[in-house]
Write an enzyme that holds these catalytic residues in place. Sequence first.
Site, short mmCIF file in Angstrom:
data_model
loop_
_atom_site.label_atom_id
_atom_site.label_comp_id
_atom_site.label_asym_id
_atom_site.label_seq_id
_atom_site.Cartn_x
_atom_site.Cartn_y
_atom_site.Cartn_z
N ARG A 177 -14.67 -10.10 -4.22
CA ARG A 177 -15.04 -8.74 -3.81
C ARG A 177 -15.73 -7.96 -4.93
NH1 ARG A 177 -9.22 -7.38 -0.93
NH2 ARG A 177 -9.36 -8.97 0.70
N CYS A 281 -0.86 -2.73 -8.56
CA CYS A 281 0.45 -3.35 -8.33
C CYS A 281 1.56 -2.56 -8.99
CB CYS A 281 0.46 -4.79 -8.83
SG CYS A 281 0.33 -4.96 -10.62
N GLU A 384 3.87 -3.28 1.36
CA GLU A 384 3.00 -2.77 0.31
C GLU A 384 1.71 -2.29 0.98
OE1 GLU A 384 1.32 -4.02 -4.08
OE2 GLU A 384 1.40 -5.57 -2.54
#
Length: 499
Positions: A177, A281, A384
Amino acid sequence: MEELYHWIDGKEARGGSGHFVDVFNPATGEVQAKLPLASADETAAAIEGAAKAQREWGATNPQRRARVLMEFVRLLNRDMDALAEALSREHGKTLTDAKGDVQRGLEVIEFCIGAPHLLKGEYTDGAGPGIDMYSMRQPLGVVAGITPFNFPAMVPLWKIGPALACGNAMILKPSERDPSVPLMLARLLQEAGLPDGVLQVVNGDKVAVDAILDSEIVQAVGFVGSTPIAQYIYERAAQTGKRAQCFGGAKNHMIIMPDADLDQAADALVGAGYGAAGERCMAVSVAVPVGDETADALIERLIPRIEKLKIAPYTAGDDVDFGPVITAAAKENILRLVNRGVEQGAELVVDNREFSLQGYENGFFVGPHLFDRVTPDMDIYKTEIFGPVLSTVRAKDYEEALGLAMSHEYGNGTAIFTRSGDAARDFASRVNIGMVGINVPIPVPLAYHTFGGWKRSGFGDLNQHGPDAFRFYTRTKTVTARWPSGIREGSALNFKPMD
């Protein structure tokens, strides 16, 4: 339109598979480049090239390897602005955040310059009669790093630095990406003096990943990404006898005690929850105020701070707080989960589901959301979200708050805000989570400590960077040596009288 490439044997390598993927500008939704995806054969050829280059690199003494990294640090500082701009263009981060991405990776490279000391073995003199014993740390050979989109500079540098410092060659498979920064890093390493082939950048999807995992040449693999993929890679690596460190998802809780400075806590929550559009994260995605009075006061402080956030592309100025998320699919998933939270009964205190940025209607922008009265059975608590969504779960007391963090399947990071040393000490001691902040919302350790989560946030027994990285990227060989006595007398050149 720009066509990107792999970096193989010290030069650009155009894709030969015929398969490409679009690289988007997330602010506009437009395709800005095409990236080749490597076939299994292309990946295997890159691995073989790395194995040939590694022999000489592994035999190079640690000081000389460290000098290459020292020059690499200089070049990273020289090109900081260019790296940050390329990162922001493909990821969507603000320029300040992008520079932080590069900087936290650069700090690990600085730590790795100390490789000559970190690679020293141990020695025992006189382990037995005439016996000495010593250990050596030796490179594994060819290793691989599979890295995520959300930190396209930092995480590759966390892998590259210790792997190369230890004398390994590396196959880097970055996210498809936002691939430009990893390719730029490879070019800078070549300029710093890294021999051709020691770092190979292979762009690809599952085909390339499986080729890495199936290769008998690759001895270790490091991964950062989602938990299902982390577990897949860990299991496949074990089946083929590879060493593995695989880091997955997170759901980071921040406990706010009644004695906390609530203005400080609110500022910390906004920065940790919404920075980089929540695509970290270590983002705090769950606020756990203790007691309704604390919760009400905290929500009261959060709302105006969230409503003032400026969401825009990185080109809009230095006062932009965060930009778009990485893809249209990510945006769709975030909004789906927000709607699911409302359906399941959570109170959406700040609702930006209809957010649209004038002039960038096709971009992947998501406005900030704040939930209150979230419960552990809701999808927005269990999942998440990886977006600018903060959930508030009210706890009646400290033990309930601690239990929420401890019972969640993820164990990456957590924090407590309090003025009580007793509460902070108890929390740090008891919580079953890998990284803990005390009045620090994002407790990412510095380069000379190790980074790693517990539970389903991490698979493997050695963490990233710090001393653990040097253990992960080397094998210990122990030698036991005995030399027979008597040979030390050698030739007798002196005159000896007759017996």
